[in-house]
Design a protein around this motif. Structure first.
Motif, mmCIF file in Angstrom:
data_model
loop_
_atom_site.group_PDB
_atom_site.id
_atom_site.type_symbol
_atom_site.label_atom_id
_atom_site.label_comp_id
_atom_site.label_asym_id
_atom_site.label_seq_id
_atom_site.Cartn_x
_atom_site.Cartn_y
_atom_site.Cartn_z
ATOM 1 N N UNK A 18 0.793 -1.237 0.000
ATOM 2 C CA UNK A 18 0.000 0.000 0.000
ATOM 3 C C UNK A 18 0.828 1.291 0.000
ATOM 4 N N UNK A 19 2.120 1.207 0.205
ATOM 5 C CA UNK A 19 2.937 2.414 0.438
ATOM 6 C C UNK A 19 3.215 3.144 -0.879
ATOM 7 N N UNK A 20 2.654 4.344 -1.007
ATOM 8 C CA UNK A 20 2.892 5.155 -2.206
ATOM 9 C C UNK A 20 2.123 4.689 -3.422
ATOM 10 N N UNK A 21 1.065 3.885 -3.178
ATOM 11 C CA UNK A 21 0.329 3.314 -4.310
ATOM 12 C C UNK A 21 -0.837 4.223 -4.696
ATOM 13 N N UNK A 22 -0.997 4.465 -5.991
ATOM 14 C CA UNK A 22 -2.089 5.316 -6.478
ATOM 15 C C UNK A 22 -3.394 4.523 -6.486
ATOM 16 N N UNK A 23 -4.434 5.127 -5.918
ATOM 17 C CA UNK A 23 -5.745 4.448 -5.917
ATOM 18 C C UNK A 23 -6.347 4.473 -7.325
ATOM 19 N N UNK A 35 7.350 11.309 1.408
ATOM 20 C CA UNK A 35 6.790 10.575 2.554
ATOM 21 C C UNK A 35 6.772 9.061 2.308
ATOM 22 N N UNK A 36 6.290 8.638 1.139
ATOM 23 C CA UNK A 36 6.163 7.192 0.896
ATOM 24 C C UNK A 36 7.534 6.522 0.924
ATOM 25 N N UNK A 37 8.504 7.135 0.254
ATOM 26 C CA UNK A 37 9.839 6.510 0.193
ATOM 27 C C UNK A 37 10.501 6.513 1.545
ATOM 28 N N UNK A 38 10.268 7.548 2.355
ATOM 29 C CA UNK A 38 10.852 7.572 3.708
ATOM 30 C C UNK A 38 10.168 6.533 4.604
ATOM 31 N N UNK A 39 8.879 6.271 4.331
ATOM 32 C CA UNK A 39 8.185 5.212 5.089
ATOM 33 C C UNK A 39 8.833 3.859 4.782
ATOM 34 N N UNK A 40 9.229 3.671 3.523
ATOM 35 C CA UNK A 40 9.898 2.417 3.152
ATOM 36 C C UNK A 40 11.276 2.328 3.789
ATOM 37 N N UNK A 41 11.957 3.470 3.888
ATOM 38 C CA UNK A 41 13.298 3.470 4.495
ATOM 39 C C UNK A 41 13.214 3.055 5.963
ATOM 40 N N UNK A 42 12.195 3.557 6.649
ATOM 41 C CA UNK A 42 11.988 3.180 8.061
ATOM 42 C C UNK A 42 11.659 1.687 8.144
ATOM 43 N N UNK A 43 10.794 1.238 7.229
ATOM 44 C CA UNK A 43 10.422 -0.186 7.203
ATOM 45 C C UNK A 43 11.656 -1.057 7.028
ATOM 46 N N UNK A 44 12.526 -0.652 6.119
ATOM 47 C CA UNK A 44 13.731 -1.450 5.847
ATOM 48 C C UNK A 44 14.586 -1.572 7.101
ATOM 49 N N UNK A 81 14.446 1.187 -3.371
ATOM 50 C CA UNK A 81 13.037 1.224 -2.966
ATOM 51 C C UNK A 81 12.284 2.381 -3.621
ATOM 52 N N UNK A 82 13.030 3.303 -4.276
ATOM 53 C CA UNK A 82 12.340 4.380 -4.982
ATOM 54 C C UNK A 82 11.774 3.845 -6.301
#
Ligand code: HGY
Ligand code: MN
Ligand code: MN
Length: 398
Positions: A18-23, A35-44, A81-82
């Motif tokens: 769901x992270x950074x996904x267009x509806x 924001x989306x890419x930084x959320x992935x960085x935290x996840x990693x 991840x970008x």
């Protein structure tokens, strides 16, 4: 806690979905430091922590999770991840998730590597925000200096130096070998009926900004013969690029255009367009871009418009170590993995060009489509990829 590696893979994949996904399109918008890419960085980093991997960051936003085991030159594996704008789910993240799952698999097999193993995430591989492809890995490898990169600007005029501290990187200082797993961005494997392939080379490729200058004027009251319309010069250039690439058996794309002032009832004052050119040799790349530029300049002369061309990102030909490719591809259940070229750029190309022995594993993409929400790899093939990466890491750290 997941009971098996497939469960761990599917859990990680579900985390990212769901992270950074267009509806609207189902595609991904994961631009660096957004924001989306930084959320992935935290996840990693959380995933690294959950595996007891020591997290090392550099000053550019690149990160490595280290399995501190054994001694000597490390084996690094990972990807990015970008995403491109409205990109697919697999381009980049498949290599990162597969690397984490491959460590899980090695551990489940009781393998203790003789050398340290790292999982890497390089930022801005796509160059979709700051324009330079593989920006993070180029900075980490010293292929571009921070002094020159810090002033790269995005579409809003924000400079790279405004979003990341900058300075230096030691992430690659202990790396002896790099392996990147990536979804195939084409149909070679699906046409061969193979789930896994190994890269032989990356075509040289570049991105060139074409600035067409004209004269803004009224769309109705200005006679056609009195116009200096940059849209015409651009349009002819796009057609010329298509024709020259087809004639030369190469590839050229104008996928991004900015029109000023972009009004419906005015002749534009300026059109800026970006050429993405990919060729089988450095010489072919040079001559294709020259041919397109010459025709654009010729047309500008007839249109009374101006032309300025700037090479924003150029990546020379990469030939991966044939010995390493052969060693990775050989002696697998079902035979050797095919060794195939690609026209897609990768961080693996940057590290290889920096002198680090590098290999790439490709996972079959049944659609052959990439840089699109249609990009796909089946879960069974992704799990075959995890196993192939674990086998490769085991071979390289025996
Ligand atoms: O553009 C490319 O070739 C890669 O997907 N970054
Ligand atoms: Mn890509
Ligand atoms: Mn990629």
């Amino acid at each position: 806690m997941e009971s098996t590696v497939p469960d761990a893979f599917e859990r990680m994949w579900a985390d990212l979905a769901p992270v950074g996904r267009s509806a609207v399109s189902g595609g991904y918008f994961r631009q660096p430091f957004d924001a989306a890419e930084r959320e992935l960085a935290v996840w990693f980093e959380e995933q690294c922590g959950a595996r007891g991997l020591r997290v090392e960051r550099d000053d550019f936003g690149n990160v490595v999770g280290w399995w501190d085991v054994g001694s000597g030159p490390a084996v690094l594996t990972g990807s990015h991840l970008d995403s491109v704008l409205d990109g697919g789910a697999y381009d980049g993240p498949l290599g990162v998730v597969s690397a984490l799952a491959a460590i899980d698999l090695l551990r489940s097999r009781g393998v203790v590597p003789s050398r340290p193993v790292g999982v890497s995430v390089f930022v801005e591989e796509e160059g979709s925000r700051f324009g330079l492809a593989c920006l993070g890995s180029r900075l980490a490898a010293g292929a571009v200096s921070w002094e020159s990169a810090r002033s790269l600007r995005d579409r809003d005029g924000v400079a790279l130096g405004d979003v990341v501290a900058g300075g230096s990187s030691a992430l690659l200082s202990s790396v002896g070998t790099f392996v990147e797993l990536h979804v195939e961005q084409g149909r070679d494997l699906v046409d061969r009926g193979a789930a896994i392939g190994v890269a032989s080379e990356i075509w040289p490729h570049g991105r060139y900004r074409f600035d067409f200058g004209g004269a803004a004027n009224h769309a109705g009251t200005t006679r056609m013969e009195d116009r200096r319309d940059p849209m015409l010069t651009y349009a002819m250039t796009a057609l010329a690029a298509n024709k020259q690439a087809r004639l030369a058996g190469q590839r050229a794309t104008f996928g991004r255009v900015a029109v000023e002032p972009n009004g419906t009832n005015a002749v534009p004052s300026r059109v800026t367009a970006w050429l993405d050119a990919r060729c089988s040799t450095d010489e072919a790349l040079t001559s294709l871009v020259e041919a397109v530029t010459t025709q654009a300049a010729d047309r500008a002369g007839r249109d009374g418009t101006s032309l300025d061309v700037v090479a924003e990102s150029v990546s020379g030909a990469v030939t991966f170590s044939p010995d390493l490719a052969a060693a990775v591809a050989a002696d697998h259940e079902g035979g050797d993995w095919p060794i195939i070229p690609t026209a897609a750029g990768h961080d693996a190309g940057i590290l290889s060009s920096a002198g680090i022995p590098t290999a790439m594993l490709f996972v079959r993409n049944p659609t052959g489509v990439s840089h699109s929400p249609e990009e796909h790899a089946s879960t069974p093939d992704c799990l075959v990829g995890v196993s192939a990466l674990a086998d490769t890491l085991e071979r390289l750290t025996r």
